[in-house]
Design a protein around this motif. Structure first.
Motif, PDB file in Angstrom:
ATOM      1  N   SER A  84      -9.401  -2.903   2.662  1.00  0.00           N
ATOM      2  CA  SER A  84      -9.235  -3.879   1.391  1.00  0.00           C
ATOM      3  C   SER A  84      -9.698  -5.142   1.799  1.00  0.00           C
ATOM      4  O   SER A  84      -9.548  -5.616   2.991  1.00  0.00           O
ATOM      5  CB  SER A  84      -7.679  -3.643   1.430  1.00  0.00           C
TER       6      SER A  84
ATOM      7  N   ILE B  75      -7.851  -1.249  -7.553  1.00  0.00           N
ATOM      8  CA  ILE B  75      -7.264  -0.272  -6.825  1.00  0.00           C
ATOM      9  C   ILE B  75      -6.678   0.722  -7.988  1.00  0.00           C
ATOM     10  O   ILE B  75      -6.495   0.526  -8.979  1.00  0.00           O
ATOM     11  CB  ILE B  75      -6.062  -0.975  -6.156  1.00  0.00           C
TER      12      ILE B  75
ATOM     13  N   LYS C 143      -1.605  -7.079  -4.343  1.00  0.00           N
ATOM     14  CA  LYS C 143      -1.353  -5.696  -3.816  1.00  0.00           C
ATOM     15  C   LYS C 143      -0.155  -5.543  -3.093  1.00  0.00           C
ATOM     16  O   LYS C 143       0.602  -4.494  -3.517  1.00  0.00           O
ATOM     17  CB  LYS C 143      -2.568  -5.147  -3.217  1.00  0.00           C
TER      18      LYS C 143
END
Length: 204
Positions: free
Chosen positions: A88, A95, A148
């Protein structure tokens, strides 16, 4: 201890532009150094390297150019001795995660509202096996690494309905004790009080 005015989304953009996260089960610092070297980033270009938990090692490189070189050299996700590795980046990234346990008659537009608070929702759609939808909902988003990290493991609706959120490469939520980092089958037998880790509230 709570720090007034400080949240996990407080990001140093200059550092973020030079940073990445390597995600895999039981990933080690030595493995990450080896992967960086393999994909054209020598050890002298590593400024900071931290093992965050069982599933994640975070890296700060000395230049943004080194990050782009690594990104261009890798075809992700990839496997090493049967284990899947994902990388990442601390800039914006696309995502996909899965939402389980929701009623088959639920209006999926509500999930747009829920997850829009964590980033840009691109698409919400049912997962399919062949031509048949299987009841699991896939959510596609564009997020920063900080956004995230804020995506919850569990949604609690005001009428009592729950929805489990799973994401490849992320530490799992134990459905026995409510803590993040292991699954129910591996839950320590002495741990019996459900915690609130990874849980957020959503209004139906």
């Amino acid at each position: 201890m709570k720090v007034p005015g400080m949240v996990s989304t407080d990001v140093d953009d200059y550092v973020a532009a030079r940073s990445l996260s390597v995600n895999a089960r039981d990933v080690t610092v030595q493995e990450v150094i080896g992967l960086l070297n393999k994909y054209d980033v020598p050890s002298e270009e590593v400024k900071r390297l931290v093992k965050v938990d069982r599933f994640r090692v975070e890296v700060v490189l000395r230049t943004g150019e080194a990050v782009e070189r690594f990104r261009a050299s890798t075809d992700l996700p990839f496997q090493v001795r049967g284990r899947v590795f994902n990388v990442s980046y601390f800039g914006k990234q696309n995502i996909c995660f899965r939402v389980h346990w929701l009623s088959i008659i639920m209006n999926n537009d509500k999930l747009y509202d829920v997850f829009s608070s964590f980033g840009k929702v691109i698409k919400v759609d049912y997962e399919k096996h062949g031509d048949c939808e299987n009841g699991v909902i896939q959510v596609f988003m564009e997020v920063s690494i900080a956004e995230k990290l804020e995506i919850p493991h569990m949604l609690h609706y005001s009428d009592g309905l729950k929805a489990l959120v799973t994401m490849s490469g992320r530490a799992p939520l134990c459905l026995r004790c409510g803590e993040v980092g292991h699954v129910r089958e591996a839950c320590p037998p002495l741990r019996s009080t459900p915690g609130a880790a990874g849980v957020t509230e959503a209004q139906a």
